[in-house]
Structure formats: C-alpha cells, structure tokens
Design a protein around this motif. Structure first.
Motif, PDB file in Angstrom:
ATOM      1  N   VAL A  84       1.824  -4.378   3.364  1.00  0.00           N
ATOM      2  CA  VAL A  84       0.376  -4.237   3.185  1.00  0.00           C
ATOM      3  C   VAL A  84       0.103  -4.275   1.688  1.00  0.00           C
ATOM      4  CG1 VAL A  84      -1.628  -2.715   3.478  1.00  0.00           C
ATOM      5  CG2 VAL A  84       0.095  -2.895   5.293  1.00  0.00           C
ATOM      6  N   THR A  85      -0.747  -5.199   1.256  1.00  0.00           N
ATOM      7  CA  THR A  85      -1.027  -5.349  -0.174  1.00  0.00           C
ATOM      8  C   THR A  85      -2.296  -4.627  -0.607  1.00  0.00           C
ATOM      9  OG1 THR A  85      -2.227  -7.427   0.225  1.00  0.00           O
ATOM     10  CG2 THR A  85       0.143  -7.572  -0.268  1.00  0.00           C
ATOM     11  N   ARG A  86      -3.277  -4.520   0.305  1.00  0.00           N
ATOM     12  CA  ARG A  86      -4.542  -3.885  -0.079  1.00  0.00           C
ATOM     13  C   ARG A  86      -5.293  -3.446   1.164  1.00  0.00           C
ATOM     14  NH1 ARG A  86      -9.905  -5.732  -1.959  1.00  0.00           N
ATOM     15  NH2 ARG A  86      -9.374  -7.847  -1.292  1.00  0.00           N
ATOM     16  N   ILE A  87      -5.920  -2.289   1.099  1.00  0.00           N
ATOM     17  CA  ILE A  87      -6.807  -1.823   2.166  1.00  0.00           C
ATOM     18  C   ILE A  87      -8.232  -2.058   1.708  1.00  0.00           C
ATOM     19  CG2 ILE A  87      -7.580   0.177   3.490  1.00  0.00           C
ATOM     20  CD1 ILE A  87      -4.711   1.236   3.302  1.00  0.00           C
TER      21      ILE A  87
ATOM     22  N   ALA B 241       0.814  -1.208   0.000  1.00  0.00           N
ATOM     23  CA  ALA B 241       0.000   0.000   0.000  1.00  0.00           C
ATOM     24  C   ALA B 241       0.847   1.257   0.000  1.00  0.00           C
ATOM     25  CB  ALA B 241      -0.932  -0.005   1.219  1.00  0.00           C
ATOM     26  N   SER B 242       2.108   1.123   0.454  1.00  0.00           N
ATOM     27  CA  SER B 242       2.999   2.274   0.476  1.00  0.00           C
ATOM     28  C   SER B 242       3.582   2.573  -0.896  1.00  0.00           C
ATOM     29  CB  SER B 242       4.141   2.020   1.465  1.00  0.00           C
ATOM     30  OG  SER B 242       4.889   0.895   1.065  1.00  0.00           O
ATOM     31  N   GLY B 243       3.274   1.699  -1.880  1.00  0.00           N
ATOM     32  CA  GLY B 243       3.791   1.903  -3.221  1.00  0.00           C
ATOM     33  C   GLY B 243       5.025   1.086  -3.512  1.00  0.00           C
ATOM     34  N   GLY B 244       5.608   0.448  -2.479  1.00  0.00           N
ATOM     35  CA  GLY B 244       6.782  -0.384  -2.690  1.00  0.00           C
ATOM     36  C   GLY B 244       6.385  -1.767  -3.170  1.00  0.00           C
ATOM     37  N   TRP B 245       7.369  -2.482  -3.713  1.00  0.00           N
ATOM     38  CA  TRP B 245       7.105  -3.818  -4.230  1.00  0.00           C
ATOM     39  C   TRP B 245       7.761  -4.851  -3.341  1.00  0.00           C
ATOM     40  CZ3 TRP B 245       3.802  -4.842  -8.131  1.00  0.00           C
ATOM     41  CH2 TRP B 245       3.435  -3.778  -8.950  1.00  0.00           C
TER      42      TRP B 245
ATOM     43  N   ALA C  48       5.443 -22.428   2.933  1.00  0.00           N
ATOM     44  CA  ALA C  48       4.457 -22.551   3.999  1.00  0.00           C
ATOM     45  C   ALA C  48       4.633 -21.487   5.082  1.00  0.00           C
ATOM     46  CB  ALA C  48       4.547 -23.941   4.633  1.00  0.00           C
ATOM     47  N   MET C  49       5.723 -20.722   5.037  1.00  0.00           N
ATOM     48  CA  MET C  49       5.949 -19.700   6.064  1.00  0.00           C
ATOM     49  C   MET C  49       5.396 -18.336   5.677  1.00  0.00           C
ATOM     50  SD  MET C  49       9.741 -20.594   7.569  1.00  0.00           S
ATOM     51  CE  MET C  49      10.554 -20.749   5.984  1.00  0.00           C
ATOM     52  N   PHE C  50       4.832 -18.210   4.472  1.00  0.00           N
ATOM     53  CA  PHE C  50       4.313 -16.931   4.012  1.00  0.00           C
ATOM     54  C   PHE C  50       2.804 -17.018   3.816  1.00  0.00           C
ATOM     55  CE2 PHE C  50       8.747 -17.008   2.945  1.00  0.00           C
ATOM     56  CZ  PHE C  50       9.178 -15.734   3.278  1.00  0.00           C
ATOM     57  N   PHE C  51       2.096 -16.016   4.332  1.00  0.00           N
ATOM     58  CA  PHE C  51       0.644 -16.046   4.323  1.00  0.00           C
ATOM     59  C   PHE C  51       0.078 -14.705   3.871  1.00  0.00           C
ATOM     60  CE2 PHE C  51       2.332 -18.761   7.635  1.00  0.00           C
ATOM     61  CZ  PHE C  51       1.671 -19.959   7.438  1.00  0.00           C
ATOM     62  N   LEU C  52      -1.062 -14.769   3.204  1.00  0.00           N
ATOM     63  CA  LEU C  52      -1.821 -13.567   2.877  1.00  0.00           C
ATOM     64  C   LEU C  52      -2.967 -13.486   3.877  1.00  0.00           C
ATOM     65  CD1 LEU C  52      -2.083 -11.197   0.879  1.00  0.00           C
ATOM     66  CD2 LEU C  52      -3.660 -12.622  -0.446  1.00  0.00           C
ATOM     67  N   LEU C  53      -2.902 -12.499   4.766  1.00  0.00           N
ATOM     68  CA  LEU C  53      -3.834 -12.413   5.884  1.00  0.00           C
ATOM     69  C   LEU C  53      -4.785 -11.238   5.746  1.00  0.00           C
ATOM     70  CD1 LEU C  53      -1.377 -13.015   8.879  1.00  0.00           C
ATOM     71  CD2 LEU C  53      -2.743 -14.713   7.653  1.00  0.00           C
ATOM     72  N   ASP C  54      -5.988 -11.403   6.270  1.00  0.00           N
ATOM     73  CA  ASP C  54      -6.940 -10.312   6.442  1.00  0.00           C
ATOM     74  C   ASP C  54      -6.830  -9.833   7.873  1.00  0.00           C
ATOM     75  OD1 ASP C  54      -8.249 -10.238   3.838  1.00  0.00           O
ATOM     76  OD2 ASP C  54      -9.065 -12.202   4.359  1.00  0.00           O
ATOM     77  N   MET C  55      -6.510  -8.562   8.050  1.00  0.00           N
ATOM     78  CA  MET C  55      -6.249  -8.012   9.376  1.00  0.00           C
ATOM     79  C   MET C  55      -7.106  -6.770   9.618  1.00  0.00           C
ATOM     80  SD  MET C  55      -3.614  -9.887  10.623  1.00  0.00           S
ATOM     81  CE  MET C  55      -2.531  -8.920  11.661  1.00  0.00           C
ATOM     82  N   GLU C  56      -7.194  -6.369  10.887  1.00  0.00           N
ATOM     83  CA  GLU C  56      -7.917  -5.155  11.275  1.00  0.00           C
ATOM     84  C   GLU C  56      -7.064  -4.357  12.247  1.00  0.00           C
ATOM     85  OE1 GLU C  56     -11.747  -6.042  12.850  1.00  0.00           O
ATOM     86  OE2 GLU C  56     -12.340  -7.326  11.170  1.00  0.00           O
ATOM     87  N   ARG C  57      -7.269  -3.031  12.228  1.00  0.00           N
ATOM     88  CA  ARG C  57      -6.522  -2.167  13.142  1.00  0.00           C
ATOM     89  C   ARG C  57      -7.256  -0.849  13.335  1.00  0.00           C
ATOM     90  NH1 ARG C  57      -1.278  -2.052  15.091  1.00  0.00           N
ATOM     91  NH2 ARG C  57      -0.486  -0.006  15.702  1.00  0.00           N
ATOM     92  N   ILE C  58      -7.191  -0.326  14.549  1.00  0.00           N
ATOM     93  CA  ILE C  58      -7.739   0.997  14.844  1.00  0.00           C
ATOM     94  C   ILE C  58      -6.633   2.026  14.639  1.00  0.00           C
ATOM     95  CG2 ILE C  58      -8.800   2.497  16.572  1.00  0.00           C
ATOM     96  CD1 ILE C  58     -10.600   0.234  15.709  1.00  0.00           C
TER      97      ILE C  58
ATOM     98  N   LEU D  54      -1.475   3.813   8.355  1.00  0.00           N
ATOM     99  CA  LEU D  54      -1.642   2.377   8.602  1.00  0.00           C
ATOM    100  C   LEU D  54      -0.378   1.617   8.204  1.00  0.00           C
ATOM    101  CD1 LEU D  54      -3.414  -0.146   9.235  1.00  0.00           C
ATOM    102  CD2 LEU D  54      -4.040  -0.135   6.806  1.00  0.00           C
ATOM    103  N   VAL D  55       0.158   1.925   7.021  1.00  0.00           N
ATOM    104  CA  VAL D  55       1.366   1.244   6.545  1.00  0.00           C
ATOM    105  C   VAL D  55       2.530   1.482   7.501  1.00  0.00           C
ATOM    106  CG1 VAL D  55       3.096   1.210   4.717  1.00  0.00           C
ATOM    107  CG2 VAL D  55       0.672   1.238   4.129  1.00  0.00           C
ATOM    108  N   ARG D  56       2.697   2.722   7.961  1.00  0.00           N
ATOM    109  CA  ARG D  56       3.788   3.045   8.893  1.00  0.00           C
ATOM    110  C   ARG D  56       3.647   2.264  10.197  1.00  0.00           C
ATOM    111  NH1 ARG D  56       3.315   8.486   6.920  1.00  0.00           N
ATOM    112  NH2 ARG D  56       1.795   8.943   8.571  1.00  0.00           N
ATOM    113  N   GLU D  57       2.412   2.064  10.642  1.00  0.00           N
ATOM    114  CA  GLU D  57       2.187   1.426  11.932  1.00  0.00           C
ATOM    115  C   GLU D  57       2.358  -0.087  11.895  1.00  0.00           C
ATOM    116  OE1 GLU D  57      -1.497   2.522  13.714  1.00  0.00           O
ATOM    117  OE2 GLU D  57      -1.070   4.670  13.727  1.00  0.00           O
ATOM    118  N   VAL D  58       2.077  -0.731  10.752  1.00  0.00           N
ATOM    119  CA  VAL D  58       2.048  -2.192  10.746  1.00  0.00           C
ATOM    120  C   VAL D  58       3.205  -2.854  10.009  1.00  0.00           C
ATOM    121  CG1 VAL D  58      -0.461  -2.192  11.006  1.00  0.00           C
ATOM    122  CG2 VAL D  58       0.528  -2.386   8.717  1.00  0.00           C
TER     123      VAL D  58
END
Length: 210
Positions: free
Chosen positions: A82-85, A7-11, A34-44, A64-68
């Motif tokens: 972060v891949t997508r918001i 999400a920050s524009g980096g690859w 098996a050590m890499f996952f695409l997760l759905d997450m939430e944050r305030i 959000l990107v800076r925090e996580v």
C-alpha cells in the motif's frame, strides 16, 4: 531504480527491469514492467470499539495494510504494498455489535503476470514431470516437455535435477532460472503459471545460494 514507501512504513523497490523487492520477503524479477501497476482500490474495514480514540486513524491504516498486503485476486493480481491512503471514510457504527465500518480508498502496487512475459524465478521443487519455481508470490510449473530435449532427469548427490547433455548446466532446487510464461490459470484468490525454458536466452541463471 525507484523506491515506493508502503503505508506500513516499509519500502518496496521498483527496478527499471520491473523487479520488486517487497515486505513479502521475496524478490521477483521481470524484464517487462508491464506486470506492475499502481492501482486505486477500495475496501470496507471494520474496527471493534476498543480501538475508538485518539489513535483510531493510525490503527485503521495499519488494519488496512494487514488485510490487503500480500493478498491476491484473479482480477488485480498480488498486492505488493500500500503506497497511499487517499480516503479513510466516515465510520458507521453497527448497532448490534458496536463495531464501526469504514469505506476506505487507497493506492497500491500490484503484480499481475500475463502470458508471454519473462520472469526470473527460483526453483522450489523438481520431479520427473518437470519443476516448480517461484517468482515472488507467483508459482510457475515448467513441464519436462518445455525443457530443452538434451536435459535429462536424474537423482544424484544434489537430489532430483535436470542435467544438460554435456553436464555443464543443472536445474537443481534453489537455483535461479529465467522462464517465459506460456499459460495462466486464474482463480478467485490465486494465479498459477505454466512456463517454458525451451527458447533462446531462457534457462539457468545461477546456482543455489549458499
């Protein structure tokens, strides 16, 4: 080989072997994906009132990107990017402070090592008791008892190192080694591994980069 845009524009580059190069500035090889996952997450996420305006959503996403990105939790592992918001949420203004809180939902790539996996890493420190190595943000300790018996600890021109009996192979600082994870210690904000190179196809892969 696949590419994921954060999400920050980096690859971030995901390799078939499981390796990832991220904005964290380090490369982690993993023969098992098996050590890499695409997760759905939430944050305030909280924003002060000076950011309210036409650029609010963009500022919110950057915050959000800076925090996580680059953080670690014992449950999910290391957040690589972060891949997508998926939902920015509706802001709620705090009466006492004037700040607004947003319940955000996002997708991210996470790196979560497990016992029994094999990783390629870089040696960072060597002592008589063993050596420390990093696979990206993941730190691993290999005890001298989990190094082949023909290796001996010595301090020479290259500094502290383990040298094989025929002196053809040396474990020195900044060299690349392939390690099998035999133990994991999980804390609230850190994951630490115990590794071995005392099995077939493990050990030194290459000397330190110049």
């Amino acid at each position: 080989l696949a590419f994921v845009r954060g999400a920050s524009g980096g690859w971030a580059r995901l390799f078939a072997s499981g390796g990832v190069w991220s904005s964290l500035g380090s490369f982690a090889f993993a023969p098992s994906a098996a050590m890499f996952f695409l997760l759905d997450m939430e944050r305030i996420v909280t924003l002060p009132p000076q950011h309210f305006g036409s650029q609010l959503r963009e500022t919110l996403h950057k915050q959000l990107v800076r925090e996580v990105e680059g953080t670690c939790s014992g449950k999910h592992g290391y957040i690589v990017c972060v891949t997508r918001i998926t939902d920015s949420g509706k802001g709620r203004v705090q009466v006492a402070t004037g700040k607004a809180t947003f319940h955000m939902k996002y997708q991210c790539v996470a790196f979560r090592p497990f016992k029994g996996e094999v990783v390629d890493c870089v040696v960072t420190q060597i002592t008589k008791l063993g050596f420390f190595a990093d696979a990206g943000p993941f730190a691993i300790f290999v005890s001298s008892s989990l190094i082949p018996e023909d290796y001996e600890f010595t301090s020479g021109d290259q500094g502290p190192c383990f040298i094989s009996g025929d002196q053809d192979v040396a474990i020195v600082r900044n060299c690349e080694v392939r390690v099998k994870i035999v133990g994991i210690r999980v804390d609230a904000t850190e994951i630490f591994g115990i590794g071995t190179i005392k099995e077939d196809y493990l050990g030194v892969l290459g000397g330190p980069e110049t």
